[in-house]
Design a protein around this motif. Structure first.
Motif, PDB file in Angstrom:
ATOM      1  N   GLY A 174      81.987  28.681  39.355  1.00 20.94           N
ATOM      2  CA  GLY A 174      81.789  27.723  40.876  1.00 20.94           C
ATOM      3  C   GLY A 174      81.079  27.137  39.665  1.00 20.94           C
ATOM      4  O   GLY A 174      80.840  26.409  39.017  1.00 20.94           O
TER       5      GLY A 174
ATOM      6  N   ASP B  72      88.498  30.330  42.133  1.00 21.11           N
ATOM      7  CA  ASP B  72      86.906  29.448  42.456  1.00 21.11           C
ATOM      8  C   ASP B  72      85.880  31.694  43.079  1.00 21.11           C
ATOM      9  O   ASP B  72      86.655  31.573  43.535  1.00 21.11           O
ATOM     10  CB  ASP B  72      87.721  29.158  44.311  1.00 21.11           C
ATOM     11  CG  ASP B  72      86.340  29.007  44.882  1.00 21.11           C
ATOM     12  OD1 ASP B  72      85.209  29.790  44.791  1.00 21.11           O
ATOM     13  OD2 ASP B  72      86.172  28.359  46.380  1.00 21.11           O
TER      14      ASP B  72
ATOM     15  N   HIS C 255      84.275  32.208  44.908  1.00 22.26           N
ATOM     16  CA  HIS C 255      83.865  32.192  46.318  1.00 22.26           C
ATOM     17  C   HIS C 255      85.032  33.614  46.892  1.00 22.26           C
ATOM     18  O   HIS C 255      85.202  34.320  48.098  1.00 22.26           O
ATOM     19  CB  HIS C 255      83.403  31.055  47.421  1.00 22.26           C
ATOM     20  CG  HIS C 255      82.364  30.692  47.011  1.00 22.26           C
ATOM     21  ND1 HIS C 255      82.335  29.643  45.987  1.00 22.26           N
ATOM     22  CD2 HIS C 255      81.279  31.266  47.208  1.00 22.26           C
ATOM     23  CE1 HIS C 255      80.561  29.720  45.883  1.00 22.26           C
ATOM     24  NE2 HIS C 255      80.307  29.971  46.324  1.00 22.26           N
ATOM     25  N   GLN C 256      86.465  33.915  46.606  1.00 17.90           N
ATOM     26  CA  GLN C 256      87.208  34.162  46.503  1.00 17.90           C
ATOM     27  C   GLN C 256      86.627  35.347  47.474  1.00 17.90           C
ATOM     28  O   GLN C 256      86.364  36.164  45.754  1.00 17.90           O
ATOM     29  CB  GLN C 256      88.687  34.213  46.063  1.00 17.90           C
ATOM     30  CG  GLN C 256      89.370  32.629  46.203  1.00 17.90           C
ATOM     31  CD  GLN C 256      90.363  32.682  46.685  1.00 17.90           C
ATOM     32  OE1 GLN C 256      90.052  33.015  48.230  1.00 17.90           O
ATOM     33  NE2 GLN C 256      90.649  31.486  47.502  1.00 17.90           N
TER      34      GLN C 256
ATOM     35  N   PRO D  42      83.533  22.352  46.530  1.00 17.47           N
ATOM     36  CA  PRO D  42      83.474  23.174  44.830  1.00 17.47           C
ATOM     37  C   PRO D  42      84.358  22.924  43.544  1.00 17.47           C
ATOM     38  O   PRO D  42      85.157  21.888  44.305  1.00 17.47           O
ATOM     39  CB  PRO D  42      84.190  24.341  45.452  1.00 17.47           C
ATOM     40  CG  PRO D  42      84.067  23.807  47.049  1.00 17.47           C
ATOM     41  CD  PRO D  42      84.003  22.451  47.812  1.00 17.47           C
TER      42      PRO D  42
ATOM     43  N   HIS E 173      75.215  24.838  46.561  1.00 18.79           N
ATOM     44  CA  HIS E 173      75.403  24.859  48.194  1.00 18.79           C
ATOM     45  C   HIS E 173      75.455  23.503  49.075  1.00 18.79           C
ATOM     46  O   HIS E 173      74.489  22.785  48.468  1.00 18.79           O
ATOM     47  CB  HIS E 173      75.140  26.312  48.156  1.00 18.79           C
ATOM     48  CG  HIS E 173      75.292  27.327  47.489  1.00 18.79           C
ATOM     49  ND1 HIS E 173      76.074  28.310  47.630  1.00 18.79           N
ATOM     50  CD2 HIS E 173      74.351  27.929  46.396  1.00 18.79           C
ATOM     51  CE1 HIS E 173      76.291  29.472  46.852  1.00 18.79           C
ATOM     52  NE2 HIS E 173      74.811  29.121  45.919  1.00 18.79           N
TER      53      HIS E 173
ATOM     54  N   THR F 174      83.757  27.982  54.859  1.00 18.28           N
ATOM     55  CA  THR F 174      84.792  28.359  53.709  1.00 18.28           C
ATOM     56  C   THR F 174      84.114  27.589  52.751  1.00 18.28           C
ATOM     57  O   THR F 174      83.143  26.217  52.812  1.00 18.28           O
ATOM     58  CB  THR F 174      85.207  27.996  53.529  1.00 18.28           C
ATOM     59  OG1 THR F 174      86.171  26.511  53.384  1.00 18.28           O
ATOM     60  CG2 THR F 174      86.897  28.633  54.576  1.00 18.28           C
ATOM     61  N   ALA F 175      83.996  27.512  51.639  1.00 21.53           N
ATOM     62  CA  ALA F 175      83.173  27.350  50.090  1.00 21.53           C
ATOM     63  C   ALA F 175      83.723  25.502  50.259  1.00 21.53           C
ATOM     64  O   ALA F 175      82.285  24.522  49.690  1.00 21.53           O
ATOM     65  CB  ALA F 175      83.282  27.526  49.065  1.00 21.53           C
TER      66      ALA F 175
END
Length: 498
Positions: A68, A91, A93-94, A196, A221, A473-474
C-alpha cells in the motif's frame, strides 16, 4: 531514460534533492537509491530459498508488492522493477480472500508486505518470512531489457474478479518520454498524488516524477484538510487526482485560493462544468488537463482548457495514438456513429497473464480495445458512451449508465452520482441512480425537467436515492457494491427520492 538509470543519475548529481515524501517521511534521491539497493539485496537473498517459478515461468523474478501507500513503497518498487525483476502490485485494501487469489494466480517468488514502518519479505514456496532489517547489504539497481516484463497491475474483470495485466519496459519507457514532453514535467514539478500507488494513476505519477528528478508527495489516506496543508506547505506545482478528490479539495478550501499549483491532471472519470469552475476558483493559476485511458491500452485521449467539454466528450487522441470506431464486423464507422473504440498505439500492454478470463482486452490487427463504446466527431473529438459489459437492458432498450451519469452530473445541485441496473420482473432491469447532492436543498422537479431536456424518457432512472456522503473505494471512486448492498438492506443512510 530507463527508471533505474534516472534514479542513479539523480542520486549522483543531486543526492540531497527530495525525491519521495509520505506521511512526513522524506527520502532524498541519494537515500532513495540506497534504500532501493538494500531492498534489492534482500530480495535476491530471499529468492535463493524459493522452490518454484511464478506465472512468468522463470523469464524474470516476479516480486509482488502488497505494501500500500507506505514510506518505503518507492524504494521497494524500484528494487522490484530492477532489471531481471518484474513488480506486481496488489492493493492491501482488497479483501483478504481476493488478495489470496491474486497471489495464487501470480505465484510470485517474493511477496513484500508492510510491517509497521518497515517491510517483510515472504517466500511463499518455502513458507518463509524475513524482516528487511535482517539483511545487511546492497545490490546495484540494474537496467532491464526493453522486451522484459516489467509490471503487473490488476484491473477489474467482467465478474468483478481482478485481472492481471502485464507490461514490458519498452511501452513504459515510451509512455514516460511522451508524457514528460506533453505534460511538461521537470525537476521543479513537485507533484502531489494522494491516490493508491497500487493503481495506475498515482503509480504513473510517481514514476514520471522520479524519472524527471522531481519530488513526489503521496498520502496513506486522502484527507482534504490535510491535503490542502501539504499542497500549500510544499508549494506543490502539480496535482494528480480523480474528480472526487478534486471536488473535496475545492469544497474544503471554502473559497481560499492556492496559487502554487500550476498543473492539475485528472483521470478516472469526467469533470463537470461545476468541477472546472470550482477548480478555477481554488487553483486559479492551474491548467487542468483530463485524460481518458485504460490500464491495458495506456493513454487514449486528452482534453485541455480549449477542448470541448460536452457531457460525453473525452478529448482528442493523445500524441502517438490513433483512434478508430468500428462496428461489430470490424468496419470503420462515420463520425457520429456509435461503435467500439479501438486504439493503435505503442503504449498498448501485452494483455492479460495466463489464467485470466481474457474478456475485455482484444486485438484486431494493430488495433486493440477494452470494449468501450463511443463515437468520433468530425474534428476528432472522442465521445465515450459506455462499456459493452456495463450496458443495462431495460424493456428492450440498451442503456449505458455512463451516458445517464453524465446527464445527471450536469444538473444543478449534484455532487456525485452512480447509475446502474436493478432486476425487474417485467422489464428485465430497471435503471436506478444514487445521487449525492450539494449542500443545500435539492429540487426533484428541477431534476426531472433537466432529464427531460437531456435524455429520452426510457433513459431516465425509475428509482433514485439520495446519499449525503457516497461510500468511496481506496482509489477515490464510488463504492458501487456498498451502495447496492444498502439498497438491498433498505439501509437508512439512503433517502428515497422516487
Amino acid at each position: 531514460m530507463p527508471l533505474a538509470s534516472a534514479i542513479m543519475l539523480h542520486a549522483g548529481e543531486r543526492p540531497h534533492a527530495p525525491a519521495f515524501r509520505m506521511e512526513g517521511r522524506v527520502f532524498t534521491f541519494g537515500e532513495l537509491a540506497a534504500a532501493a539497493g538494500h531492498i534489492l539485496y534482500a530480495i535476491e537473498q530471499s529468492a535463493l530459498h524459493a522452490t518454484g517459478h511464478s506465472v512468468l515461468s522463470g523469464r524474470v523474478r516476479l516480486i509482488a508488492l502488497e505494501t500500500g501507500n507506505h514510506p518505503l513503497f518507492a524504494a521497494a518498487f524500484i528494487a522490484a522493477a530492477s532489471g531481471g525483476n518484474c513488480a506486481a502490485l496488489i492493493d492491501p485494501h482488497q479483501p483478504a480472500s481476493t488478495r489470496r487469489r491474486m497471489t495464487e494466480k501470480l505465484r510470485p517468488e517474493i511477496v513484500i508486505r508492510a510491517d509497521g514502518d518497515l517491510l517483510q519479505l515472504d517466500v511463499p514456496s518455502a513458507g518463509q518470512t524475513h524482516a528487511l532489517e535482517a539483511f545487511d547489504g546492497s545490490s546495484p539497481i540494474r537496467v532491464g531489457d526493453r522486451a522484459e516484463p516489467f509490471l503487473v497491475v490488476f484491473t477489474s474483470g467482467t465478474t468483478g474478479e481482478p485481472k492481471a495485466i502485464i507490461r514490458d519496459r519498452r511501452s513504459w519507457r515510451l509512455s514516460l518520454e511522451t508524457g514528460r514532453n506533453f505534460f511538461g514535467i521537470g525537476p521543479e514539478t513537485t507533484t502531489y498524488a494522494p491516490g493508491p500507488l497500487a493503481h495506475g494513476l498515482a503509480l504513473y505519477a510517481l514514476v514520471e516524477s522520479l524519472a524527471a528528478g522531481a519530488e513526489f508527495i503521496g498520502a496513506r489516506h486522502f484527507q482534504p484538510r490535510q491535503a490542502l496543508e501539504v499542497i500549500g506547505g510544499a508549494d506543490a506545482k502539480r496535482l494528480v487526482l480523480v474528480p472526487t478528490m478534486l471536488r473535496r479539495l475545492c469544497e474544503q478550501a471554502e473559497g481560499a485560493a492556492l496559487t502554487s499549483v500550476e498543473k492539475i491532471t485528472v483521470a478516472g472519470a469526467k469533470l463537470t462544468p461545476a468541477d472546472r469552475s470550482a477548480a478555477a476558483s481554488t487553483f486559479p493559476t492551474a491548467e487542468v488537463t483530463e485524460y481518458y485511458g485504460a490500464s491495458e491500452l495506456g493513454f487514449i485521449t486528452v482534453a485541455g482548457a480549449d477542448d470541448r467539454h460536452a457531457a460525453t466528450a473525452v478529448g482528442k487522441a493523445f500524441p502517438g495514438v490513433r483512434l478508430a470506431v468500428l462496428d461489430d464486423h470490424g468496419n470503420s464507422l462515420s463520425p457520429g456513429e456509435t461503435g467500439t473504440i479501438f486504439v493503435e498505439s505503442a503504449l498498448i500492454s501485452d494483455g492479460y497473464i495466463p489464467g485470466c478470463d481474457g474478456v475485455g482486452f482484444r486485438r484486431q490487427g494493430r488495433l486493440a480495445t477494452v470494449g468501450d463504446l463511443g463515437f468520433l466527431d468530425e474534428d476528432g473529438t472522442l465521445h465515450l458512451i459506455g462499456r459493452a459489459g456495463g450496458m443495462v437492458l431495460s424493456g428492450g432498450n440498451n442503456i449505458y449508465p455512463s451516458e445517464v451519469e453524465a446527464a445527471i452530473m450536469s444538473a444543478a445541485g449534484v455532487s456525485a452520482v452512480l447509475v446502474f441496473g436493478l432486476d425487474h420482473p417485467d422489464l428485465g432491469s430497471e435503471l436506478a441512480a444514487v445521487i449525492q447532492p450539494n449542500v443545500g436543498t435539492f429540487e426533484r422537479e428541477a431534476l426531472e425537467r433537466h432529464l427531460a431536456a437531456a435524455l429520452p424518457r426510457y433513459k431516465h432512472p425509475r428509482k433514485i436515492w439520495f446519499c449525503r456522503e457516497m461510500p468511496m473505494t481506496a482509489s477515490g471512486k464510488i463504492a458501487a457494491g456498498q451502495l447496492r448492498q444498502w439498497i438491498a438492506e433498505g439501509n437508512g443512510v439512503l433517502e428515497r427520492l422516487f
